[in-house]
Design an enzyme around this catalytic site. Structure first.
Site, PDB file in Angstrom:
ATOM      1  N   GLN A 238       0.838  -1.205   0.000  1.00  0.00           N
ATOM      2  CA  GLN A 238       0.000   0.000   0.000  1.00  0.00           C
ATOM      3  C   GLN A 238       0.876   1.260   0.000  1.00  0.00           C
ATOM      4  O   GLN A 238       1.940   1.266   0.603  1.00  0.00           O
ATOM      5  CB  GLN A 238      -0.903  -0.006   1.235  1.00  0.00           C
ATOM      6  CG  GLN A 238      -1.790  -1.251   1.352  1.00  0.00           C
ATOM      7  CD  GLN A 238      -2.971  -1.240   0.411  1.00  0.00           C
ATOM      8  OE1 GLN A 238      -3.294  -0.213  -0.176  1.00  0.00           O
ATOM      9  NE2 GLN A 238      -3.604  -2.387   0.240  1.00  0.00           N
ATOM     10  N   TYR A 270      -6.660 -11.950  -4.135  1.00  0.00           N
ATOM     11  CA  TYR A 270      -5.802 -10.831  -4.553  1.00  0.00           C
ATOM     12  C   TYR A 270      -4.951 -10.443  -3.327  1.00  0.00           C
ATOM     13  O   TYR A 270      -4.923  -9.292  -2.901  1.00  0.00           O
ATOM     14  CB  TYR A 270      -6.612  -9.634  -5.044  1.00  0.00           C
ATOM     15  CG  TYR A 270      -7.675  -9.959  -6.072  1.00  0.00           C
ATOM     16  CD1 TYR A 270      -7.377  -9.946  -7.428  1.00  0.00           C
ATOM     17  CD2 TYR A 270      -8.978 -10.290  -5.685  1.00  0.00           C
ATOM     18  CE1 TYR A 270      -8.352 -10.237  -8.376  1.00  0.00           C
ATOM     19  CE2 TYR A 270      -9.959 -10.592  -6.617  1.00  0.00           C
ATOM     20  CZ  TYR A 270      -9.643 -10.561  -7.961  1.00  0.00           C
ATOM     21  OH  TYR A 270     -10.598 -10.855  -8.884  1.00  0.00           O
ATOM     22  N   GLU A 292      -2.945 -15.159  -5.104  1.00  0.00           N
ATOM     23  CA  GLU A 292      -2.311 -13.990  -5.731  1.00  0.00           C
ATOM     24  C   GLU A 292      -1.652 -14.455  -7.031  1.00  0.00           C
ATOM     25  O   GLU A 292      -1.076 -15.539  -7.073  1.00  0.00           O
ATOM     26  CB  GLU A 292      -1.295 -13.433  -4.718  1.00  0.00           C
ATOM     27  CG  GLU A 292      -0.179 -12.589  -5.261  1.00  0.00           C
ATOM     28  CD  GLU A 292      -0.639 -11.274  -5.864  1.00  0.00           C
ATOM     29  OE1 GLU A 292      -1.449 -10.566  -5.258  1.00  0.00           O
ATOM     30  OE2 GLU A 292      -0.161 -10.958  -6.984  1.00  0.00           O
ATOM     31  N   ASP A 345      -9.560  -8.064  -2.446  1.00  0.00           N
ATOM     32  CA  ASP A 345      -8.933  -6.736  -2.609  1.00  0.00           C
ATOM     33  C   ASP A 345      -8.415  -6.632  -4.043  1.00  0.00           C
ATOM     34  O   ASP A 345      -7.205  -6.629  -4.282  1.00  0.00           O
ATOM     35  CB  ASP A 345      -7.791  -6.610  -1.589  1.00  0.00           C
ATOM     36  CG  ASP A 345      -7.112  -5.244  -1.647  1.00  0.00           C
ATOM     37  OD1 ASP A 345      -7.646  -4.328  -2.290  1.00  0.00           O
ATOM     38  OD2 ASP A 345      -6.033  -5.109  -1.043  1.00  0.00           O
ATOM     39  N   CYS A 372     -10.435  -0.047  -4.262  1.00  0.00           N
ATOM     40  CA  CYS A 372      -9.807   1.249  -4.522  1.00  0.00           C
ATOM     41  C   CYS A 372     -10.544   2.009  -5.623  1.00  0.00           C
ATOM     42  O   CYS A 372     -10.127   3.111  -5.981  1.00  0.00           O
ATOM     43  CB  CYS A 372      -8.329   1.074  -4.867  1.00  0.00           C
ATOM     44  SG  CYS A 372      -8.054   0.002  -6.273  1.00  0.00           S
TER      45      CYS A 372
END
Ligand SMILES: C[S@@+](CC[C@H](N)C(=O)[O-])C[C@H]1O[C@@H](n2cnc3c(N)ncnc32)[C@H](O)[C@@H]1O
Length: 415
Positions: A238, A270, A292, A345, A372
């Site tokens: 992040q 994710y 992932e 995510d 996001c």
């Protein structure tokens, strides 16, 4: 018909993507660097579509009381539009009002794409600040003439700048010493130890960074509270220095009323280097799989989660992974998944219909969606609703002050 060069426009609204809405002779015009309520003189930059045009503010004729001098002088409305660096599209708006506008974009997206009427508010993080000095990761571009800098807003033209007010002070200092030999892009990364790494990147023909040689890779240690996460210097972490801690806390709050069953099977989709798998495990859900697509990130997730014997990290595309669970999981595994929780995510585009639909078929007890992009979130929430999952709670954070971006954490449960 060709657009007149400049127009005087009254701004009626904010739109997703850091732009503002005006109308001229019935046509919608998306205007940059404005604020709802203002009248601005704007230069039309794109009149190629019949349904809407784009324009850039060149002069503010009647300013909003919410206007401030841009936090990045290089991006101020007094600079020619083509020379303004991108990435701080809300920097001319007072910080509290930026959050009001982000709140509106989020609520409008939820209403439009998911038919959800929400009173969610976008909140600041990290105490009282002026919203500068939060970026621990910055990419600067290099052109053939050796110029180094961010791209101009909505273009790939490099703008040389004297400062980087959204970057941490250490990243800004490191940027000052750069020279552009041997790179298409230079990534500056400040890890938890405070040191800034400078990575010269070569880009392929699609503009993607070419993978670095194994011998040149550095592994960083990032921290969330007492917990450490190993992550490649060029891997995903992040960007805001308080983001991982904020999101870990938000996922915990989202799951506060949910039984995180130690016998169930939980998923962190994710998953990057396992940030939210660790959150689930700390809440008691030790049988957790982080999924992932990047193999290096998965390797680190394996290490980062090694204290939990039931934790796994898998390299896979999420759509293929959820599909393989539907076709391959045993009855016992399916029952454990139904008792489990899932954190997702996804990147900006969202999870999409296939993943959402497969997850709904797997029918976990609760899904925490970390997003996001408010529009992608709202679209996916619309699909979840069609499949019986309703919004139980929602939180939103201003992890990207002075830009238009925001982060949302939503809990979904079966109706
Ligand atoms: C927004 S990041 C979140 C990472 C992690 N949850 C965190 O907060 O540190 C999204 C991650 O999804 C990965 N990713 C992108 N597309 C994917 C896909 N189709 N399947 C699996 N992972 C994907 C990216 O490599 C990236 O690590």
């Amino acid at each position: 018909m060709h657009a007149p060069h400049e127009l005087d426009l009254t701004i009626s609204d904010v739109a997703h993507g850091g732009i503002f809405v005006a109308r001229h002779e019935g046509r919608v015009i998306f205007v940059s660097d404005a604020i709802p309520g203002e009248t601005v003189r704007a230069r039309v930059s794109d009149d190629s579509k019949s349904s809407f045009w784009r324009a850039e503010t060149v002069e503010v004729l009647d300013a909003s009381p919410e206007r401030q001098a841009h936090v990045w002088a290089a991006a101020d409305v007094s600079v020619a539009p083509a020379l303004r660096p991108g990435g701080a599209e809300f920097g001319h708006i007072k910080l509290a009002h930026q959050r009001d506008l982000k709140t509106k974009v989020l609520r409008d997206s939820l209403a439009r794409f998911a038919k959800i009427d929400s009173d969610v508010r976008v909140k600041g993080v990290g105490g009282q600040t002026d919203g500068t000095r939060w970026r621990t990761r910055v990419s600067l571009h290099v052109d053939d003439a050796g110029r180094i800098g961010p791209f101009a807003a909505r273009s790939h033209r490099i703008i040389e700048v004297n400062d980087l007010p959204l970057a941490t002070a250490a990243v800004e200092r490191a940027a000052d010493k750069l020279y552009g030999d041997n790179a298409d892009r230079i990534d500056l990364i400040q890890a938890a130890d405070g040191h800034v790494r400078v990575l010269n990147r070569t880009l392929d023909e699609r503009g993607q960074p070419v993978e670095r040689q194994a011998s040149k890779r550095e592994v960083l240690t990032e921290r969330v509270g007492e917990r450490e996460f190993r992550v490649d210097a060029d891997g995903f972490w992040q960007v805001h220095h308080d983001a991982a801690t904020t999101l870990d806390g938000a996922v915990r709050r989202a799951l506060a009323g949910v039984d995180v069953d130690p016998n169930a099977w939980h998923l962190d989709l994710y998953g990057g280097v396992g940030l939210f798998a660790a959150t689930i495990a700390e809440l008691g859900g030790t049988r957790v799989t982080s999924v992932e697509s990047n193999a290096r990130a998965t390797e680190h997730a394996g290490e980062n989660l090694s204290e939990w014997i039931g934790a796994r990290a898998e390299t896979a595309r999420v759509d293929r992974y959820t599909r393989s669970l539907l076709s391959g999981a045993s009855e016992r595994e399916r029952a454990r998944l139904r008792d489990g929780v899932v954190v997702i995510d996804p990147p900006r585009a969202g999870a999409g219909k296939n993943v959402v639909s497969d997850l709904a078929t797997l029918a976990p007890r609760a899904i925490v969606y970390v997003a996001c992009d408010p529009v992608a979130l709202a679209r996916d929430l619309g699909t979840f609703a069609e499949r019986g999952y309703e919004l139980a709670n929602i939180q939103a954070f201003d992890l990207f002050p002075h830009s238009h971006h925001l982060e949302t954490v939503a809990l979904l449960q079966q109706a």
